[in-house]
Design an enzyme around this catalytic site. Structure first.
Site, PDB file in Angstrom:
ATOM      1  N   GLY A 100      -3.085   1.647  -8.375  1.00 50.77           N
ATOM      2  CA  GLY A 100      -4.302   0.846  -8.701  1.00 50.77           C
ATOM      3  C   GLY A 100      -4.086   0.272 -10.175  1.00 50.77           C
ATOM      4  O   GLY A 100      -4.959  -0.086 -10.834  1.00 50.77           O
ATOM      5  N   CYS A 131      -8.906 -26.261   7.539  1.00 52.04           N
ATOM      6  CA  CYS A 131     -10.025 -26.596   7.541  1.00 52.04           C
ATOM      7  C   CYS A 131     -11.043 -25.761   7.359  1.00 52.04           C
ATOM      8  O   CYS A 131     -11.970 -25.280   7.987  1.00 52.04           O
ATOM      9  CB  CYS A 131     -10.294 -27.459   8.799  1.00 52.04           C
ATOM     10  SG  CYS A 131      -9.352 -28.504   9.265  1.00 52.04           S
TER      11      CYS A 131
HETATM   12  C1  LIG Z   1      -3.126   0.770  -1.978  1.00 50.19           C
HETATM   13  C2  LIG Z   1      -2.703   2.226  -2.400  1.00 50.19           C
HETATM   14  C3  LIG Z   1      -1.837   2.160  -3.310  1.00 50.19           C
HETATM   15  C4  LIG Z   1      -1.307   0.931  -4.387  1.00 50.19           C
HETATM   16  O1  LIG Z   1      -2.585   0.490  -4.883  1.00 50.19           O
HETATM   17  P1  LIG Z   1      -2.110  -0.748  -6.104  1.00 50.19           P
HETATM   18  O2  LIG Z   1      -3.516  -1.025  -6.340  1.00 50.19           O
HETATM   19  O3  LIG Z   1      -1.656  -1.836  -5.339  1.00 50.19           O
HETATM   20  O4  LIG Z   1      -1.306   0.042  -7.106  1.00 50.19           O
HETATM   21  C5  LIG Z   1      -1.384   3.469  -3.687  1.00 50.19           C
HETATM   22  N1  LIG Z   1      -1.794   4.586  -2.769  1.00 50.19           N
HETATM   23  C6  LIG Z   1      -2.609   4.278  -1.723  1.00 50.19           C
HETATM   24  C7  LIG Z   1      -3.185   5.660  -0.944  1.00 50.19           C
HETATM   25  C8  LIG Z   1      -3.210   3.109  -1.705  1.00 50.19           C
HETATM   26  O5  LIG Z   1      -4.006   3.023  -0.435  1.00 50.19           O
END
Ligand SMILES: *Cc1c(COP(=O)(O)O)cnc(C)c1O
Length: 439
Positions: A242, A346
Site C-alpha cells: 500500500g 471507441c
Molecule cells: C495488492 C496487495 C499488495 C500490494 O499492494 P501495493 O499497493 O501494490 O503495495 C500487498 N499485499 C496484498 C495482500 C495485496 O493484495
C-alpha cells in the site's frame, strides 16, 4: 543500509535519447522497464525498514508486475515473493523462487488455486497460506492441508483516505477484528498458525500516514491479543503493502526512512517479525510506456492528440481515474499547450489526460507515459483486438526484449486451437469436477 538512489524517478528523468532508440528498434506502443530502478526501489525500502526494525521481512507483492525479469531481479536482490493467485505462484517459481519461501494470500480463491496451493504446501512445508474467510480455511482442510497459515484481519478502520473504497468491498477482505481471537484458537488445532496479516492501505503517501499507522497499531494489538490470550506462537505480523508513489509531478515521494520509523512506533513492542509486502512502490516508477502520435486534431474546445497506446495498454486512467505524467520525448522544449491525449478505442474512457499542458505534440512525436510499472502491463488487455505491446528492459547499458509484441495469432489462438478439439475436452471437465469438490 545506505542507498543513494533518488526516492522518485519522474518521467522527465528518463534518458530521452535511449527511449527514442528503444521505440525505433521495437516499435510502439512499448513498455520500457528499468531493472536497476526496480532493484534500487526494493533496496531503499528494505534498507529503511531494516534500519528501523529488528529483522523485518520484506516481500514483493507480485500482482503489481509479474513480468519474469521483475521477479528475477527482485529474487536476486534478496526479496521473497507474495502471491495472490495460483498463476502468480507458478510464475514466481518459474522465475526461481524457492516454494518454501512463498506466501500465498487467498482472497476468494478459485478451487483450482486452492488445489494448487495445497499440493504445493504438501511438498514445501515452508509455504504460508493467508486467508481472510473461515470458509477458505475449511476448504484448505478438506484438501488435506494442515501447514502454515496466517489470518487476514480486517481492522475495520481506515476511513479517511479509504472513503473512495465502498464498505461492501472492504468486507471482502479479512476477518473482522473481534472474531480473530476465536478463529485463531480454532486454527491452532487444525493448522500451524504462524501469522497475522492485514493489507490496510493503498497509495499511501505522507498525508495518509496517520491513518495508515492507526490501522497498523490496531492490527499489532490484535496480534498481541492472539499471542497472549491464545498463547499462539506467531512468527510474523504482516502489514501488507500500500505504499504510494507520486504520480503527480507536484506530489512529494515517500521518505521511506520516515515511514519505517512511523511503522515501527505504531507496531510497538512485538514478539514477532514485522513483514511488509510492497508492490506498487517497487515497480511503479521503474517503467514508462512509449506511444507515437498518430493524429492531432484542433477543435474549438481543445486539441486532441491521438496516440497508438490506449486503455488496452494502460487501463488505470480509465479504471481508477489515475493521473499519469506524460512527456513529449521528441520535443521536450516545444511551447506548452493544453491538450487531451487519447488512444484508438471507441470509448470516451480512452483518454490519458484532458486539457493538460504538454510540449505541443505533432504527428510522429514520441510521448512517454510515466509511472507505468505498477498495474500497467499487468492489466493490459486485447480490447479492440489489439495485440498486447512488447516490453524491453534497460539493464545497465544494454536493452533487452523481455516480452515480445503479440501478434494477431496470439489474439485468436484460443479460438483457432478449437478447430482441432471438441468442447468437453479435459480442460472444461476438470474445472467442473473441481467445483464439485468444494461443495
Ligand atoms: C495488492 C496487495 C499488495 C500490494 O499492494 P501495493 O499497493 O501494490 O503495495 C500487498 N499485499 C496484498 C495482500 C495485496 O493484495
Amino acid at each position: 543500509m545506505s542507498d543513494a538512489s533518488p526516492p522518485v524517478r519522474r518521467v522527465t528523468d528518463w534518458e530521452f535519447d535511449r527511449l527514442t532508440g528503444a521505440a525505433e528498434a521495437h516499435d510502439t506502443p512499448l513498455y520500457v522497464l528499468d531493472t536497476e530502478r526496480v532493484r534500487a526501489n526494493y533496496e531503499r525500502f528494505a534498507g529503511a525498514f531494516a534500519d528501523a526494525l529488528a529483522d523485518p521481512h520484506v516481500m514483493y507483492a507480485a500482482k503489481a508486475h509479474t513480468g519474469r525479469r521483475v521477479l528475477e531481479t527482485l529474487l536476486d536482490a534478496g526479496a521473497d515473493i507474495e502471491c495472490a493467485a495460483r498463476g502468480e505462484l507458478q510464475r514466481a517459481i518459474a522465475a526461481g523462487a524457492d516454494p518454501d519461501t512463498l506466501q500465498y494470500t487467498a482472497v476468494n480463491p478459485p478451487a483450482a488455486d486452492l488445489d494448487y496451493a495445497a499440493d504445493l504446501g504438501a511438498d514445501h512445508p515452508g509455504l504460508t497460506i493467508t486467508a481472510g474467510a473461515r470458509d477458505t480455511f475449511d476448504r484448505l482442510e478438506r484438501r488435506g492441508y494442515d501447514g502454515r497459515v496466517a489470518i487476514r484481519v480486517n481492522p475495520g478502520i481506515g476511513t479517511g483516505h479509504h472513503e473512495k473504497v465502498a464498505t461492501g468491498k472492504d468486507a471482502k477482505f479479512g476477518i473482522p477484528a473481534d472474531e480473530v481471537a476465536d478463529l485463531a484458537a480454532e486454527l491452532q488445532e487444525r493448522f500451524d498458525l504462524v501469522g497475522i496479516h492485514a493489507h490496510v492501505g493503498s497509495g499511501v503517501l505522507h498525508g495518509d500516514l496517520d491513518d495508515h499507522c492507526r490501522a497498523i497499531a490496531t492490527v499489532a494489538n490484535i496480534a498481541r491479543e492472539v499471542q497472549h490470550e491464545n498463547g499462539a506462537d506467531l512468527e510474523f505480523v504482516d502489514f501488507g503493502g500500500g505504499f504510494g508513489v507520486p504520480y503527480h509531478e507536484d506530489e512529494e515521494p515517500l521518505d521511506v526512512s520516515v515511514v519505517a520509523e512511523r511503522v515501527s512506533e505504531a507496531v510497538g513492542d512485538l514478539d514477532a517479525t514485522v513483514a511488509l509486502e510492497p508492490g506498487r512502490y517497487v515497480v511503479a516508477d521503474a517503467e514508462v510506456i512509449l506511444a507515437r502520435v498518430n493524429t492531432v486534431k484542433q477543435t474549438p474546445e481543445s486539441t486532441v492528440v491521438g496516440v497508438d497506446a490506449s486503455l488496452a495498454t494502460l487501463v488505470r486512467p480509465a479504471m481508477f481515474d489515475s493521473y499519469h505524467p506524460i512527456a513529449n520525448v521528441s520535443a521536450p522544449d516545444r511551447e506548452r499547450e493544453p491538450v487531451s491525449v487519447g488512444g484508438p478505442c471507441c470509448t470516451s474512457a480512452d483518454v490519458f489526460c484532458t486539457d493538460r499542458p504538454l510540449a505541443r505534440p505533432k504527428r510522429g512525436d514520441l510521448l512517454a507515459i510515466g509511472n507505468a510499472g505498477a498495474y500497467g502491463y499487468e492489466l493490459a488487455s486485447q480490447f479492440h483486438s489489439q495485440p498486447r505491446p512488447a516490453e524491453v528492459a534497460f539493464e545497465g547499458d544494454s536493452t533487452r526484449l523481455v516480452r515480445r509484441r503479440e501478434t494477431m495469432v496470439d489474439v485468436t489462438r484460443v479460438e483457432d486451437e478449437l478447430d482441432d478439439t471438441h468442447i468437453g475436452d479435459e480442460g472444461g471437465d476438470t474445472h467442473v469436477e473441481r467445483q464439485h469438490a468444494d461443495r
